[in-house]
Design an enzyme around this catalytic site. Structure first.
Site, PDB file in Angstrom:
ATOM      1  N   GLU A  40       2.276   1.941  -3.357  1.00  0.00           N
ATOM      2  CA  GLU A  40       1.256   2.511  -4.247  1.00  0.00           C
ATOM      3  C   GLU A  40       1.237   4.049  -4.100  1.00  0.00           C
ATOM      4  O   GLU A  40       1.028   4.779  -5.059  1.00  0.00           O
ATOM      5  CB  GLU A  40      -0.103   1.882  -3.923  1.00  0.00           C
ATOM      6  CG  GLU A  40      -1.305   2.527  -4.587  1.00  0.00           C
ATOM      7  CD  GLU A  40      -2.330   2.985  -3.560  1.00  0.00           C
ATOM      8  OE1 GLU A  40      -2.542   4.205  -3.445  1.00  0.00           O
ATOM      9  OE2 GLU A  40      -2.911   2.109  -2.857  1.00  0.00           O
ATOM     10  N   HIS A  41       1.464   4.552  -2.894  1.00  0.00           N
ATOM     11  CA  HIS A  41       1.556   6.002  -2.691  1.00  0.00           C
ATOM     12  C   HIS A  41       2.891   6.550  -3.205  1.00  0.00           C
ATOM     13  O   HIS A  41       2.940   7.549  -3.910  1.00  0.00           O
ATOM     14  CB  HIS A  41       1.481   6.332  -1.188  1.00  0.00           C
ATOM     15  CG  HIS A  41       0.098   6.313  -0.635  1.00  0.00           C
ATOM     16  ND1 HIS A  41      -0.478   7.415  -0.039  1.00  0.00           N
ATOM     17  CD2 HIS A  41      -0.833   5.335  -0.578  1.00  0.00           C
ATOM     18  CE1 HIS A  41      -1.682   7.109   0.371  1.00  0.00           C
ATOM     19  NE2 HIS A  41      -1.932   5.852   0.063  1.00  0.00           N
TER      20      HIS A  41
ATOM     21  N   GLU B 190      -4.851   7.623   6.598  1.00  0.00           N
ATOM     22  CA  GLU B 190      -5.851   6.744   5.981  1.00  0.00           C
ATOM     23  C   GLU B 190      -6.274   5.649   6.965  1.00  0.00           C
ATOM     24  O   GLU B 190      -7.458   5.323   7.104  1.00  0.00           O
ATOM     25  CB  GLU B 190      -5.209   6.100   4.752  1.00  0.00           C
ATOM     26  CG  GLU B 190      -6.065   6.057   3.540  1.00  0.00           C
ATOM     27  CD  GLU B 190      -5.299   5.449   2.373  1.00  0.00           C
ATOM     28  OE1 GLU B 190      -5.849   4.573   1.731  1.00  0.00           O
ATOM     29  OE2 GLU B 190      -4.141   5.842   2.120  1.00  0.00           O
TER      30      GLU B 190
ATOM     31  N   HIS C 277       0.830  -1.195   0.000  1.00  0.00           N
ATOM     32  CA  HIS C 277       0.000   0.000   0.000  1.00  0.00           C
ATOM     33  C   HIS C 277       0.876   1.262   0.000  1.00  0.00           C
ATOM     34  O   HIS C 277       0.635   2.212  -0.734  1.00  0.00           O
ATOM     35  CB  HIS C 277      -0.939  -0.022   1.213  1.00  0.00           C
ATOM     36  CG  HIS C 277      -1.785   1.198   1.354  1.00  0.00           C
ATOM     37  ND1 HIS C 277      -2.227   1.671   2.560  1.00  0.00           N
ATOM     38  CD2 HIS C 277      -2.261   2.072   0.432  1.00  0.00           C
ATOM     39  CE1 HIS C 277      -2.925   2.760   2.386  1.00  0.00           C
ATOM     40  NE2 HIS C 277      -2.964   3.030   1.106  1.00  0.00           N
TER      41      HIS C 277
HETATM   42 ZN   LIG Z   1      -3.783   4.834   0.248  1.00  0.00          ZN
END
Ligand SMILES: [Zn+2]
Length: 935
Positions: free
Chosen positions: A29-30, A107, A26
């Site tokens: 992905e950022h 998040e 994750h």
């Molecule tokens: Zn995210």
């Protein structure tokens, strides 16, 4: 469509997270967006998209990671090239790591108070030790920053290594959509994406880890304390992976029967007993629900107080229903098949972004010939496959999770990542014996009868009036009017019918607003069973309790649509509520209000509108009115008053002639038998004129366990015209990327930061909102940072070149010129004109004209004027407690929500004035006249 879109799916996800770095997939992905060798600037891609009317996003799933963007078509090729660099040679700028980890952490903090995420985490923790289903895929500051620091893990190196190993071309799929010739698109893709490296390593495969939930911990009853006030029972089965049966879709077939709400269904029986309000069944097709190791089948029931007290009873009904599912399969399968095929054949363009995303994911799942249809169609009936799945849905293999606020204090266990309180026990032996030994048939349960709402006539009707570009009024009396537009663009056998049934009694008191909510909820309940078949036949209906009236929306294949419309109006005309049903819904509504009030962003909106909109009833006042106690007689009396005097205003678009359309209005007036309104009802509020000062309204968050705070800084402009509205839109567009860069990327204040223009009952303003975590920042500091941003933005704006200004104007004009992709979009736009009684159906054209005449200096001056000493500024802070402020353990985690606690701002906020009593503050303020934005 003058946009180009693309989505890319990498066939790996969180399952590949290394054990010592949970959340790495994750995080990557950022990070992958933080500059590339060819375009090194950190926010370069976002800045490019904003300048050319585009947007982007990405998401990480268990075994897939999807990236997508859209942009104006003329910049599509360049955007593709910039975007592709993240997969060719990303920089992942080293010093962005510490900041971006905060976005990931934010998040996680936002997800923490969500019951569905908490449920998933808890469920995952039941997997066999070491199975990837048990991984903490979110990642947070602890797993990606603090822990690695302690263990001397170099996260930067590990990110690069993960990228190198797993972002390989041979298991990426790409979808592009744009109006260029196919050959041109192919050429571009070859030219740009052939540089994506291919390491030739085998794709990570988890299919050798079957039966993740074949554990003793699984077949138990888990009691859980939810964040929201809700009683819910979840029954879950873990099946072997079913994705390979996509041509049969056994789980879709079973969930269709389980989730059915017509006569003879599970929910119908549960509703009659006042045990349950809603029921969903199936598999959501996310990576968590379906992957190469298993497939989930789950049933989730929202229980009433009584249903919760006797939760084995509703469960018993479900098990009884399972008994009869295997009979008569073909007729029902064929019916579902027909419905899905109709839907596919006459599909209105779904959101194009979603579409490219779906296609690139389908490319990972299905053979080529099924790329476009594999996720939707039921290709072949196969009773063996269906029976095999059905035979596994037995009580001995089920996992039960029972959520209720009443479990508080009885749950000693805590889930590791989200802190969910739970306990575990065996499923009661006597029930288990009943289900396995001698289960009796329940005569109230049966399979659904033939569906009379399925359309068979798809012919397009001849027109009975001249073509028009916008809706025209074709009926008008003192009891109602109708706007109509024959569809001459999309030419599909579907239609939209919408009505706004206006009444002055709704806003009379907080009690009336509550009674109106109850009326609409119970009307929905009364309709649920008879209208369910229409729903499964893809006819949609929606009832909304608007501020000033009941909104009825109906859409779908026009052939049987009038049947559904009549059904709704008939139920409104014969409205009734038994005391049982009434108490079930008032108990539920109280929970709903509670669940709204504990969300910082909802509370913030409520407080802001309570200050701005004169005579609006707040959610807290509604909660109080409901808690004070209402009776079903109150409701029947309200319903009589509501129906006595009305004005019905409608819009019909699609495949109906004007003569047919007029009949819908006639049906309402004849059936409901109301008289005209004594005076016109304004469908908006009057707005308070804020003083030329800065006021702060700071309230405590009503969710005790939540670390999320929200700050909104609002600048009121006034009752202005259409030109000013577009000017503000332009301003906000200029602001978006720098706002994100300053507040989120650089200052790392939170995951959600955004500027927006506000149209509050016709009075304009703009605001900047930041959702932050009290564990990291207090709201006053956030507000000061927002001010710092606005100051720096003001400086940048005054240096804006003519060229940059024109580029942004063109981008906004292009967005407004963007053609509708389906009839619904056109209807939504026209409906917002009808429901606000503004009727400027050509608003977009007018806004485009206004934009074309706008100058750079107008924009700069406007911003300076509204930011100077003479601004009408209102800040709303919803301040959460953060960690360390948690009350003593024995205290309830559910806060008291029937009263707001106001906080005094500190001297740091000077010269701002604190609002400590909203009524006292607005009492002496002048009101703007009612205002519409017409010219
Ligand atoms: Zn995210």
């Amino acid at each position: 469509e003058n946009k180009g879109l693309s989505a890319l799916c990498v066939g790996v996800g969180s399952f590949c997270d290394p054990a010592d770095l949970p959340g790495l997939a994750h995080f990557l992905e950022h990070m992958v967006f933080m500059g590339s060798e060819k375009y090194p600037s950190e926010n370069g891609f976002d800045a490019f998209l904003k300048k050319h009317g585009g947007s982007d996003n990405a998401s990480t799933d268990c075994e897939r990671t999807v990236f997508q963007f859209d942009v104006q078509r003329k910049s599509f090729k360049e955007a593709l090239d910039r975007w592709a660099q993240f997969f060719i040679c990303p920089l992942m700028i080293r010093d962005a790591i510490d900041r971006e980890v905060e976005a990931v952490d934010s998040e996680y903090q936002l997800a923490k108070p969500s019951d569905s995420h908490r449920k998933e985490m808890l469920f995952g923790s039941l997997a066999k030790p070491g199975h990837p289903m048990g991984k903490f895929c979110w990642g947070n500051a602890q797993t990606l920053k603090q822990e690695p620091k302690k263990k001397k893990i170099n996260v930067y190196k590990r990110l690069r290594a993960f990228w190198k190993k797993h972002y390989s071309a041979h298991y990426m799929s790409l979808a592009v959509q744009s109006k260029e010739k196919l050959d041109t698109l192919e050429e571009w893709v070859r030219e740009i994406f052939s540089k994506v490296p291919n390491n030739g390593l085998p794709k990570p495969d988890f299919s050798d880890l079957p039966d993740p939930f074949d554990t003793p911990a699984f077949n138990k009853l888990y009691r859980v304390v939810p964040v929201r006030k809700v009683h819910a029972l979840n029954i879950t089965w873990a099946l072997p992976p079913q994705e390979k049966y996509y041509r049969v879709k056994p789980l879709h077939y079973i969930s269709w029967l389980i989730g059915h709400e017509g006569t003879g269904s599970i929910l119908s029986v549960l509703r009659k007993k006042c045990w349950a309000l809603a029921l969903f069944g199936g598999n959501s097709e996310t990576g968590f629900d379906q992957n190469t190791t298993y497939s989930i089948f789950s049933i989730s029931i929202t229980l009433t107080d009584e249903g919760f007290q006797n939760f084995y009873q509703p469960l018993h009904v479900i098990i009884q229903k399972m008994l009869i599912l295997s009979v008569d399969q073909f007729r029902i399968y064929e019916e579902i098949q027909k419905i899905e095929a109709n839907e596919f054949h006459y599909q209105e363009q779904i959101d194009p972004i979603e579409y490219v995303e779906d296609v690139c994911e389908n490319m990972q799942l299905f053979p080529k010939e099924d790329f476009l249809t594999g996720d939707q169609l039921m290709f072949e009936f196969n009773p063996q496959v269906i029976s095999a799945a059905l035979s596994l849905l037995t009580p001995e293999k089920a996992n039960l999770m029972l959520l209720s606020p009443e479990h508080e204090g009885q749950c000693p266990l805590r889930e590791k990542w989200f802190g969910t309180q739970y306990s575990v026990e065996d499923i009661q032996q006597n029930w288990m014996e009943q289900w396995t030994a001698n289960l009796e048939f329940n005569i109230d349960l049966h399979l659904p009868a033939e569906n009379k709402f399925i359309a068979t006539d798809f012919t397009l009707k001849p027109s009975d009036c001249p073509d028009t570009e916008f809706p025209v009024q074709i009926a008008n009396s003192d009891r109602g009017c109708l706007w109509y537009k024959k569809d001459n663009k999309f030419k599909i056998p579907k239609a939209y019918i919408r009505f706004h049934i206006i009444s002055p009694v709704i806003q009379k008191s907080a009690k009336n607003v509550v009674l109106f909510d109850l009326l609409v909820n119970i009307l929905g309940h009364n309709l649920a069973e008879p209208a369910y078949e229409a729903e499964v036949a893809q006819l949609d209906y929606k009832l909304v309790a608007g501020e000033h009236g009941l909104v009825i929306k109906v859409k779908g294949f026009n052939h049987k649509l009038p049947l559904l419309f009549h059904l709704i109006i008939d139920h409104l005309a014969d409205f009734s509520a038994s005391p049982d049903v009434f108490s079930m819904f008032s108990e539920q509504l109280k929970k709903t209000y509670f669940n709204i009030l504990i969300k910082p962003e909802k509370l913030s909106k409520d407080v802001r509108l309570l200050i701005l909109e004169h005579s609006r009833w707040s959610m807290v006042e509604k909660y109080q009115a409901l808690s004070a106690g209402l009776s079903s007689d109150d409701l029947m009396e309200f319903s009589r008053c509501f129906r006595a005097q009305l004005f019905a205003e409608g819009l019909v678009q699609g495949n109906f002639s004007s003569a047919e359309s007029v009949q819908f209005l006639q049906y309402i007036t004849e059936k409901l038998q109301f008289t005209k309104l004594p005076a016109e009802v304004p469908v908006m509020f009057q707005v308070v004129e804020l003083p030329l000062k800065h006021h702060v309204c700071k309230v405590k968050s009503l969710n005790k366990g939540d670390a999320n705070s929200e700050v909104t800084v609002y600048y009121q402009s006034g009752p202005k015209n259409l030109k000013e509205y577009t000017l503000m839109e332009l301003l906000v567009m200029h602001m978006e990327e720098p706002c994100f860069d300053f507040l989120r990327t650089k200052e790392t204040l939170g995951y959600h930061v955004y500027p927006t223009c506000r149209n509050t009952s016709g009075v304009l303003g703009f605001s900047v909102t930041v959702e932050t975590q009290a564990t990291k920042f207090n709201t006053e500091l956030v507000e000061l940072k927002i001010e710092e941003f606005l100051t720096s933005f003001g400086e940048k704006l005054s240096e804006l070149t003519e060229d940059a200004f024109n580029t942004q104007v063109t981008a906004l004009v292009k967005l407004k010129e963007c053609e509708d992709t389906h009839l619904g979009e056109e209807v939504d736009r026209n409906w917002s004109e009808v429901v606000t009684q503004q009727y400027v159906f050509n608003r977009l054209n007018k806004e485009i004209d206004a934009l074309r005449q706008m100058s750079r200096s107008e924009l700069v001056l406007w911003f300076q004027e509204h930011r100077g000493q003479k601004s009408r500024k209102l800040s709303v802070h919803v301040s959460s407690r953060g960690e360390g402020h948690e009350d003593a353990e024995e205290d309830s985690m559910y806060g008291e929500v029937s009263k707001l606690s106001f906080l005094q701002a500190s001297p740091k906020m000077a010269p701002a004035v604190s609002i400590m009593d909203i009524q006292a503050f607005i009492k002496n303020l002048p009101l703007f006249p009612y205002h519409k934005i017409l010219e």
